[in-house]
Design an enzyme around this catalytic site. Structure first.
Site, PDB file in Angstrom:
ATOM      1  N   ARG A   5     -27.589   8.250 -13.829  1.00 24.14           N
ATOM      2  CA  ARG A   5     -27.079   7.217 -14.178  1.00 24.14           C
ATOM      3  C   ARG A   5     -26.202   6.067 -14.202  1.00 24.14           C
ATOM      4  NH1 ARG A   5     -31.601   8.256 -13.713  1.00 24.14           N
ATOM      5  NH2 ARG A   5     -33.134   8.432 -15.830  1.00 24.14           N
ATOM      6  N   GLU A  46     -30.904  -3.671 -16.458  1.00 23.23           N
ATOM      7  CA  GLU A  46     -32.330  -3.194 -15.272  1.00 23.23           C
ATOM      8  C   GLU A  46     -32.713  -4.078 -15.649  1.00 23.23           C
ATOM      9  OE1 GLU A  46     -33.179   0.696 -13.923  1.00 23.23           O
ATOM     10  OE2 GLU A  46     -30.372   1.098 -13.384  1.00 23.23           O
ATOM     11  N   HIS A  65     -32.745   0.888  -8.070  1.00 25.60           N
ATOM     12  CA  HIS A  65     -33.216   1.911  -9.272  1.00 25.60           C
ATOM     13  C   HIS A  65     -34.316   2.196  -8.169  1.00 25.60           C
ATOM     14  CE1 HIS A  65     -32.647   3.774 -12.334  1.00 25.60           C
ATOM     15  NE2 HIS A  65     -33.258   5.225 -12.110  1.00 25.60           N
TER      16      HIS A  65
END
Length: 315
Positions: free
Chosen positions: A233, A262, A281
């Site tokens: 994270r 994001e 991601h």
């Protein structure tokens, strides 16, 4: 028939990976960056399927979605959902299974890509540029420092050992016995791990104790030749401090798969810094994981319709 929205289906694959016949389902490929747009799109839906933590559900979202009865998140942990607010509004939150190996594999893709300068060398090949213009970093005999040694950290450790690396690990509650069982030596503390490692990879869960765990002071402890990898994270690392360390070459580079915002905004520094290998991601984005996510999301929906919810997170 209940209405169901599937959010952030970037690849437009969700509806083909499971049998959604018991609901009236709509998949949204584009991310809703504005809460107003999200509410307008799903206001009438009783069921929402959220992909990981791409779209947050804070308390005010539940106020604005009076029809929502079931929220399914892929995976069994989602820090972006206010579980207390869900309970207060009578919304059941359920999860799905998830697989640990995909983020292990991506972690090593980032490490190898950085160490051997794969992107600039490949780009030079395509553009007719110089033949060999970088020198790779050896992994054999180097020290791999793991911040966290859970399932993913242990998988990363196993590959590090296969490369002949010295693997050390640290987390707040890690013991020598558990570190050894996970294939690593226990570092005395985080400072020692950062100081002695050639590669630092983060595999702890984001929480009150780990938010901002690695900041300006901690980055300054790292070797100037060291790389930082973060597939966990973004908030575990102070993002401004990391950008400064990369900009000034305080550390050699970073492999990043997670970001504070994001999708990452266009023009963001992490898109353009030459010593950053960034991916959007992708850690959990594999065929096997997606199949698990959406198949079990539909199982959650069917069980809820039948009055016997499964994999409930909002207890």
């Amino acid at each position: 028939m209940l209405r169901c929205a599937v959010l952030d289906d970037y690849q437009d694959v969700a509806l083909g990976l499971a049998d959604w016949s018991r609901v009236r389902v709509e998949s949204f490929r584009e991310h809703f960056s504005r809460q107003d747009d999200l509410v307008a799109a799903i206001h009438d839906c009783e069921i929402v399927v959220a992909m990981r933590e791409r779209t947050p559900f804070p308390a005010e979202m539940f106020d604005r979605l009076p029809n929502l009865r079931l929220l399914v998140t892929t995976g069994m942990r989602n820090a972006s959902i206010d579980m207390a607010a869900a309970r207060e509004h009578g919304v059941t939150v359920c999860g799905t299974g998830s697989i640990a190996t995909p983020p292990v594999e991506l972690t090593w893709a980032l490490i190898l890509g950085l160490a051997r300068h794969l992107v600039p060398e490949s780009a030079a090949m395509r553009a007719g540029g110089p033949w060999q213009h970088t020198i790779g970093t050896d992994l054999h005999g180097r020290t791999l420092g793991l911040v966290g040694l859970g399932k993913i950290g242990q998988g990363v450790a196993a590959v590090g050992r296969a490369f002949g690396m010295d693997v050390v690990a640290w987390s707040a509650n890690l013991t020598e016995e558990r570190a050894a069982a996970g294939g690593a030596r226990l570092a005395p503390d985080l400072d020692a791990l950062l100081t002695g490692s050639d590669l630092v990879s983060i595999h702890v869960v984001l929480g009150d104790r780990t938010r901002g765990l690695i900041g300006k002071r901690e980055l300054a402890l790292m070797k100037p030749t060291a790389y930082l990898i973060n597939t966990s994270r973004a908030a575990i690392v102070d993002q401004d401090a990391l950008a400064a360390a990369l900009r000034t070459r305080r550390i050699a580079g970073a492999g990043l798969d997670v970001f504070d915002q994001e999708p990452l905004p266009e023009g963001h520094e992490f898109r353009t810094l030459p010593n950053v290998l960034a991916t959007p991601h992708l850690g959990y984005v594999t065929e096997l994981n997606y199949g698990t996510y959406f198949r079990e999301a539909v199982e959650d929906i069917d069980a809820f319709i039948d009055g016997a919810p499964i994999r409930v997170l909002s207890l």
